[in-house]
Write a protein that holds these residues in place. Structure first.
Motif, PDB file in Angstrom:
ATOM      1  N   ILE A 160       0.864  -1.175   0.000  1.00 39.97           N
ATOM      2  CA  ILE A 160       0.000   0.000   0.000  1.00 39.97           C
ATOM      3  C   ILE A 160       0.903   1.229   0.000  1.00 39.97           C
ATOM      4  N   CYS A 161       0.999   1.902  -1.139  1.00 42.35           N
ATOM      5  CA  CYS A 161       1.870   3.068  -1.234  1.00 42.35           C
ATOM      6  C   CYS A 161       1.171   4.286  -0.612  1.00 42.35           C
ATOM      7  N   ASN A 162       1.913   5.371  -0.484  1.00 41.78           N
ATOM      8  CA  ASN A 162       1.382   6.571   0.163  1.00 41.78           C
ATOM      9  C   ASN A 162       0.185   7.145  -0.580  1.00 41.78           C
ATOM     10  N   GLU A 163       0.205   7.065  -1.905  1.00 39.88           N
ATOM     11  CA  GLU A 163      -0.900   7.627  -2.686  1.00 39.88           C
ATOM     12  C   GLU A 163      -2.203   6.900  -2.387  1.00 39.88           C
ATOM     13  N   ILE A 164      -2.140   5.550  -2.335  1.00 42.43           N
ATOM     14  CA  ILE A 164      -3.349   4.775  -2.046  1.00 42.43           C
ATOM     15  C   ILE A 164      -3.817   5.044  -0.621  1.00 42.43           C
ATOM     16  N   GLN A 165      -2.882   5.138   0.324  1.00 39.38           N
ATOM     17  CA  GLN A 165      -3.252   5.424   1.705  1.00 39.38           C
ATOM     18  C   GLN A 165      -3.949   6.773   1.817  1.00 39.38           C
TER      19      GLN A 165
ATOM     20  N   GLU B  73     -18.090   0.311   1.656  1.00 43.52           N
ATOM     21  CA  GLU B  73     -18.070  -0.576   0.486  1.00 43.52           C
ATOM     22  C   GLU B  73     -17.424   0.116  -0.709  1.00 43.52           C
ATOM     23  N   SER B  74     -17.757   1.394  -0.908  1.00 43.57           N
ATOM     24  CA  SER B  74     -17.175   2.137  -2.024  1.00 43.57           C
ATOM     25  C   SER B  74     -15.692   2.404  -1.799  1.00 43.57           C
ATOM     26  N   VAL B  75     -15.324   2.708  -0.552  1.00 45.27           N
ATOM     27  CA  VAL B  75     -13.914   2.943  -0.232  1.00 45.27           C
ATOM     28  C   VAL B  75     -13.107   1.681  -0.477  1.00 45.27           C
ATOM     29  N   LEU B  76     -13.658   0.521  -0.041  1.00 44.89           N
ATOM     30  CA  LEU B  76     -12.955  -0.754  -0.216  1.00 44.89           C
ATOM     31  C   LEU B  76     -12.774  -1.083  -1.689  1.00 44.89           C
ATOM     32  N   GLU B  77     -13.794  -0.827  -2.487  1.00 50.40           N
ATOM     33  CA  GLU B  77     -13.709  -1.111  -3.928  1.00 50.40           C
ATOM     34  C   GLU B  77     -12.595  -0.286  -4.581  1.00 50.40           C
ATOM     35  N   LYS B  78     -12.512   0.999  -4.223  1.00 49.25           N
ATOM     36  CA  LYS B  78     -11.470   1.866  -4.780  1.00 49.25           C
ATOM     37  C   LYS B  78     -10.100   1.465  -4.255  1.00 49.25           C
ATOM     38  N   HIS B  79     -10.038   1.058  -2.991  1.00 45.32           N
ATOM     39  CA  HIS B  79      -8.767   0.659  -2.384  1.00 45.32           C
ATOM     40  C   HIS B  79      -8.216  -0.602  -3.053  1.00 45.32           C
ATOM     41  N   ILE B  80      -9.082  -1.588  -3.250  1.00 45.98           N
ATOM     42  CA  ILE B  80      -8.658  -2.840  -3.889  1.00 45.98           C
ATOM     43  C   ILE B  80      -8.218  -2.585  -5.328  1.00 45.98           C
ATOM     44  N   GLU B  81      -8.916  -1.696  -6.012  1.00 47.16           N
ATOM     45  CA  GLU B  81      -8.529  -1.351  -7.389  1.00 47.16           C
ATOM     46  C   GLU B  81      -7.119  -0.784  -7.433  1.00 47.16           C
ATOM     47  N   GLY B  82      -6.738  -0.009  -6.394  1.00 48.96           N
ATOM     48  CA  GLY B  82      -5.404   0.569  -6.349  1.00 48.96           C
ATOM     49  C   GLY B  82      -4.320  -0.456  -6.074  1.00 48.96           C
ATOM     50  N   ILE B  83      -4.548  -1.365  -5.089  1.00 48.31           N
ATOM     51  CA  ILE B  83      -3.498  -2.318  -4.737  1.00 48.31           C
ATOM     52  C   ILE B  83      -3.364  -3.425  -5.775  1.00 48.31           C
ATOM     53  N   HIS B  84      -4.399  -3.647  -6.600  1.00 47.76           N
ATOM     54  CA  HIS B  84      -4.278  -4.648  -7.666  1.00 47.76           C
ATOM     55  C   HIS B  84      -3.215  -4.244  -8.688  1.00 47.76           C
ATOM     56  N   LYS B  85      -2.922  -2.936  -8.763  1.00 43.79           N
ATOM     57  CA  LYS B  85      -1.888  -2.487  -9.691  1.00 43.79           C
ATOM     58  C   LYS B  85      -0.520  -3.030  -9.291  1.00 43.79           C
ATOM     59  N   TYR B  86      -0.348  -3.295  -7.988  1.00 38.25           N
ATOM     60  CA  TYR B  86       0.938  -3.753  -7.498  1.00 38.25           C
ATOM     61  C   TYR B  86       0.956  -5.254  -7.218  1.00 38.25           C
ATOM     62  N   CYS B  87      -0.163  -5.804  -6.727  1.00 41.60           N
ATOM     63  CA  CYS B  87      -0.166  -7.193  -6.249  1.00 41.60           C
ATOM     64  C   CYS B  87      -0.965  -8.139  -7.125  1.00 41.60           C
ATOM     65  N   GLY B  88      -1.760  -7.608  -8.042  1.00 43.40           N
ATOM     66  CA  GLY B  88      -2.609  -8.481  -8.831  1.00 43.40           C
ATOM     67  C   GLY B  88      -3.850  -8.893  -8.054  1.00 43.40           C
ATOM     68  N   SER B  89      -4.740  -9.605  -8.724  1.00 44.29           N
ATOM     69  CA  SER B  89      -5.995 -10.027  -8.108  1.00 44.29           C
ATOM     70  C   SER B  89      -5.797 -11.336  -7.370  1.00 44.29           C
ATOM     71  N   ASP B  90      -6.177 -11.350  -6.085  1.00 44.97           N
ATOM     72  CA  ASP B  90      -6.013 -12.550  -5.275  1.00 44.97           C
ATOM     73  C   ASP B  90      -6.985 -12.458  -4.107  1.00 44.97           C
ATOM     74  N   ALA B  91      -7.575 -13.596  -3.715  1.00 45.84           N
ATOM     75  CA  ALA B  91      -8.560 -13.604  -2.635  1.00 45.84           C
ATOM     76  C   ALA B  91      -7.923 -13.173  -1.315  1.00 45.84           C
ATOM     77  N   THR B  92      -6.688 -13.607  -1.079  1.00 45.37           N
ATOM     78  CA  THR B  92      -6.003 -13.234   0.165  1.00 45.37           C
ATOM     79  C   THR B  92      -5.756 -11.734   0.219  1.00 45.37           C
ATOM     80  N   VAL B  93      -5.328 -11.167  -0.917  1.00 45.26           N
ATOM     81  CA  VAL B  93      -5.096  -9.729  -0.992  1.00 45.26           C
ATOM     82  C   VAL B  93      -6.372  -8.964  -0.695  1.00 45.26           C
TER      83      VAL B  93
END
Length: 489
Positions: free
Chosen positions: A181-186, A200-220
């Motif tokens: 989680i980089c500073n921009e996403i935080q 729910e909306s915050v989580l959706e936007k947050h997950i969209e940001g971290i997928h750029k670095y970690c990819g899509s994964d259930a654990t993530v």
């Protein structure tokens, strides 16, 4: 860059900023043709300020630990060179030099204890980073320190970025499972929580940001959900106000974030409050994509909801994605105030790129002062089609009663807007048709003629003077405007 062989030819630098880093200094090649290093001379008392500044690198935030230290007591050397040291200290990025990450080589066993201090907090955080520099307190001039940068890039031996926002594998073991989680996403996530946006909306936007670095994964996704929930609880139990008085709170924040502020003016009897924010990364993007490109002002956010509206300056990358490069918080649209922060912004860009200029400036509010933009940037001024159509539609619905009139009026006003982009359509005829056909709609026509009609002539002349390539770029930008608003806010 010429190679300097004498230390006497290197000037002493003492930046005015509280903390400074590599870009704030002028570096010199010192040595011989066969072997030379990048060096800079600073007062020895400012070494700590330089180390703190290097630790705050937005692309690779880190800490530097003391890896090696040597000393020559005063008077111990009868003969010495000009660059001989009284104290020698080598600082290394705490993500190296050993590599404990996945696939990296393990630290070989040693028969002795390495006498170092301030090692990395966790051995598993070492990623083989090769970034390090040397600080020499000069024997001949103890009040000065010679900075010698051996490797400035935060890369491993293979040349790949090994930590920070650009590292796709994040940090340490379980790197592919634990989201980075980089500073921009935080900051984005915290801002959305502060604004009261549903979790729910915050989580959706947050997950969209971290997928750029970690990819899509259930654990993530599961860990991201926990993070957003805990962050929301922390914010709800705390306060973002630094002081009960708003003006004092802003002043405290401004003192703590001087490096990210390019313009600050306190409210007084003669001056309006104004705060201009631009980080070092935003300045780099402003120069990179704004030079010989387009700059847009999103100045309508918070006009009715906030006491001090927010104006965002945007540039567009090679994929036409909008990048915010500066924020200005002020409710003053006076020519003197707008002219002040625009000139400061242009001066900052020209300090990085002396020939910096832009091809066109896009605005979205007819009330915004145009003269400061034209005088500062010396470029054509365009209006955002998406904003104009949205503003006209709102006023058509508000000022016209019947649905049939609303439909026809909005259709006719659309022909006026798009006639500017179509060289085969006469805009003056489209305007004449609009004013004649709907002359009975006095409320809307009064708004239209007083607010927009004086601007359209200027708009037409700007479009004619704009190069064809820039006109096509503006058309493509407008297609992304709705998507842009969703991304930013």
């Amino acid at each position: 860059m010429e190679i300097v062989e004498s230390l006497e030819d290197i000037p002493v630098q003492n930046p005015q900023a509280e903390y400074f880093s590599y870009p704030d200094l002028t570096w010199t090649k010192f040595g011989s043709t066969e072997h030379h290093d990048e060096v800079a001379l600073i007062p020895h008392s400012r070494v700590v300020d330089f180390i703190i500044g290097e630790c705050s690198n937005p692309e690779c935030p880190t800490r530097f630990h003391l890896q090696r230290q040597r000393k020559h007591p005063p008077g111990s050397l009868k003969e010495y060179k000009p660059d001989e040291f009284l104290e020698y200290r080598r600082y290394w990025c705490s993500f190296g030099p050993e590599n404990y990450g996945e696939g990296g080589g393990q630290l070989p066993s040693r028969k002795y204890r390495l006498k170092t201090r301030n090692r990395a907090a966790r051995p598993q955080s070492m990623r083989g980073c090769t970034c390090h520099f040397v600080v020499k307190r000069l024997y001949a001039r103890p009040s000065l320190a010679l900075l010698v940068y051996k490797e400035r890039r935060h890369v491993n031996e293979a040349g790949f970025v090994c930590h920070g926002p650009l590292d796709r594998d994040a940090i340490g073991p379980r790197a592919k499972k634990v989201p980075y989680i980089c500073n921009e996403i935080q900051q984005q996530t915290m801002s959305m929580i502060y604004l009261g946006i549903p979790e729910e909306s915050v989580l959706e936007k947050h997950i969209e940001g971290i997928h750029k670095y970690c990819g899509s994964d259930a654990t993530v996704d599961g860990l991201a959900s926990q993070y957003v929930h805990k962050l929301g609880m922390i914010i709800k139990r705390s306060t973002h106000e630094l002081d009960l008085d708003d003006h004092a709170s802003i002043k405290i924040w401004a003192e703590r974030n001087k490096k990210s502020i390019f313009s600050y003016q306190e409210s007084s009897e003669t001056d309006q409050f104004m705060l201009g924010i631009q980080t070092e990364w935003q300045l780099q993007q402003f120069v990179r994509f704004g030079h010989c490109g387009l700059v847009a002002a999103d100045s309508t956010f918070g006009i009715k909801r906030l006491k001090y509206p927010l104006c965002t300056l945007l540039v567009f990358d090679s994929r036409r994605h909008a990048l915010p490069v500066a924020w200005i918080i002020s409710r003053s649209n006076l020519k003197s105030d707008v002219d002040k922060w625009m000139k400061i912004l242009l001066k900052r860009a020209q300090s990085v790129e002396p020939g910096f200029r832009i091809n066109a400036f896009i605005i979205d509010d007819a009330a915004l002062e145009i003269d400061p933009i034209r005088d500062t940037f010396c470029c054509p001024i365009l209006f955002s089609l998406w904003r104009i159509r949205r503003s006209w539609l709102r006023n058509v619905v508000k000022k016209c009663d019947t649905i049939e009139v609303q439909r026809e009026l909005f259709k006719c006003s659309g022909q006026v807007v798009y006639s500017i982009w179509d060289g085969g359509v006469d805009t003056s005829k489209a305007l004449e048709k609009l004013t004649l056909d709907f002359s009975d709609q006095t409320a809307f026509m009064q708004y239209f003629t007083s607010t927009w009609l004086p601007k359209i002539g200027m708009w037409l002349s700007s479009m004619k003077s704009l190069p064809l390539a820039s006109q096509e770029a503006c058309g493509a930008i407008e297609a992304y405007h709705v998507k842009l608003k969703v991304k930013l806010f």
